[in-house]
Design an enzyme around this catalytic site. Structure first.
Site, short mmCIF file in Angstrom:
data_model
loop_
_atom_site.label_atom_id
_atom_site.label_comp_id
_atom_site.label_asym_id
_atom_site.label_seq_id
_atom_site.Cartn_x
_atom_site.Cartn_y
_atom_site.Cartn_z
N GLU A 20 0.85 -1.19 0.00
CA GLU A 20 0.00 0.00 0.00
C GLU A 20 0.88 1.24 0.00
OE1 GLU A 20 -2.45 1.62 -0.63
OE2 GLU A 20 -3.98 1.61 0.93
N ASP A 21 0.41 2.31 -0.62
CA ASP A 21 1.22 3.53 -0.66
C ASP A 21 1.25 4.24 0.69
OD1 ASP A 21 -1.47 4.24 -0.84
OD2 ASP A 21 -1.22 5.65 -2.50
N ASP B 156 -3.82 6.22 6.12
CA ASP B 156 -4.27 7.47 6.75
C ASP B 156 -5.26 7.10 7.86
OD1 ASP B 156 -4.74 10.13 7.26
OD2 ASP B 156 -5.90 10.50 5.45
N PHE C 138 -0.76 16.38 3.39
CA PHE C 138 -1.23 15.63 2.22
C PHE C 138 -0.06 15.49 1.25
CE2 PHE C 138 -3.42 14.46 -1.61
CZ PHE C 138 -4.32 13.52 -1.11
N ARG D 211 1.25 11.93 -9.73
CA ARG D 211 1.70 10.54 -9.47
C ARG D 211 3.10 10.27 -10.00
NH1 ARG D 211 -2.66 7.50 -7.53
NH2 ARG D 211 -4.68 7.94 -8.47
P1 IMP Z 1 -7.31 5.54 4.48
O1 IMP Z 1 -8.44 4.61 4.16
O2 IMP Z 1 -7.81 6.83 5.08
O3 IMP Z 1 -6.22 4.92 5.31
O4 IMP Z 1 -6.72 6.03 3.12
C1 IMP Z 1 -5.83 5.30 2.41
C2 IMP Z 1 -5.80 5.71 0.95
O5 IMP Z 1 -6.04 7.10 0.78
C3 IMP Z 1 -4.43 5.43 0.41
O6 IMP Z 1 -4.43 4.21 -0.26
C4 IMP Z 1 -4.18 6.60 -0.51
O7 IMP Z 1 -4.52 6.22 -1.83
C5 IMP Z 1 -5.08 7.70 -0.05
N1 IMP Z 1 -4.35 8.73 0.73
C6 IMP Z 1 -4.30 8.88 2.07
N2 IMP Z 1 -3.49 9.89 2.43
C7 IMP Z 1 -2.99 10.40 1.28
C8 IMP Z 1 -2.06 11.45 0.98
O8 IMP Z 1 -1.50 12.15 1.85
N3 IMP Z 1 -1.79 11.64 -0.34
C9 IMP Z 1 -2.37 10.90 -1.34
N4 IMP Z 1 -3.22 9.90 -1.10
C10 IMP Z 1 -3.54 9.64 0.19
MG MG Z 2 -5.14 7.50 -3.76
#
Ligand code: IMP
Ligand code: MG
Length: 172
Positions: free
Chosen positions: A96-97, A100, A149, A162
């Site tokens: 996973e990238d 959050d 972000f 990207r």
């Molecule tokens: P979560 O479900 O809130 O943990 O969000 C995870 C997904 O949101 C990741 O797979 C990212 O694709 C996207 N995401 C969360 N934070 C960022 C950020 O700072 N930049 C870009 N994408 C983000």
């Molecule tokens: Mg994303």
């Protein structure tokens, strides 16, 4: 006007990716893996990390959406592309990238468990801890970052940035 503030350089990223790959290779020595990348954000990280791993790996992708065009999670996770490989009784590593809220990952781990894999572990390039809502175990973390972000190295804002080779804080 939005501004890009550098957070992680190309060199920082490449060195960390290499050491994560070595750690993973040591942990799975003698085994084989199914590496599952989360589209689209993890495509570059996955491509880099698998090329430094010495254990055999099959590769698949899922696509999950939770953000829409916002910079904050909508809280609802949707699976828009499922795995195509059979992971029953396989060791699975999610790549996973960025994590959050944790909602995306928690949803994905639960979803993959329904296929009865042998194990499911998680490798995330960035663990962003400030907004965590759901506790999820991250087995391999590249970098821990408090907040902001981030864009670049696969990470987007509204599909832009990207392709940047480094990671930046996007100040809107
Ligand atoms: P979560 O479900 O809130 O943990 O969000 C995870 C997904 O949101 C990741 O797979 C990212 O694709 C996207 N995401 C969360 N934070 C960022 C950020 O700072 N930049 C870009 N994408 C983000
Ligand atoms: Mg994303």
């Amino acid at each position: 006007m939005s501004e890009l503030v550098p957070v992680l350089s190309q060199t920082d990223i490449q060195e960390r990716v290499k050491s994560l790959a070595h750690e993973i290779s040591a942990d799975y020595a003698g085994k084989s893996l199914v590496v599952i990348g989360v589209l689209k954000g993890a495509f570059i990280f996955l491509a880099d990390i698998v090329r430094h791993m010495s254990v055999p790996a099959q590769i698949d992708f899922v696509r999950l959406a939770s953000y829409g065009a916002d910079t904050k999670s909508s809280g609802k996770v949707r699976l828009t592309k499922d795995i195509e490989l059979d992971i029953k009784e396989k060791d699975v590593l999610i790549v996973e990238d960025i994590i959050d809220s944790g909602l995306t990952l928690a949803f994905l781990v639960e979803h993959l468990q329904t296929f009865n894999p042998l194990s499911v572990k998680v490798c995330a390039l960035i663990d962003k801890i400030e907004r965590r809502e759901k506790e999820v175990a991250v087995d391999y973390t590249g970098f821990t970052i408090e907040s902001g972000f981030l864009v670049g190295y696969g990470l987007d804002c509204n599909e832009d940035y990207r392709g940047l080779p480094d990671i930046n804080n996007l100040k809107l």
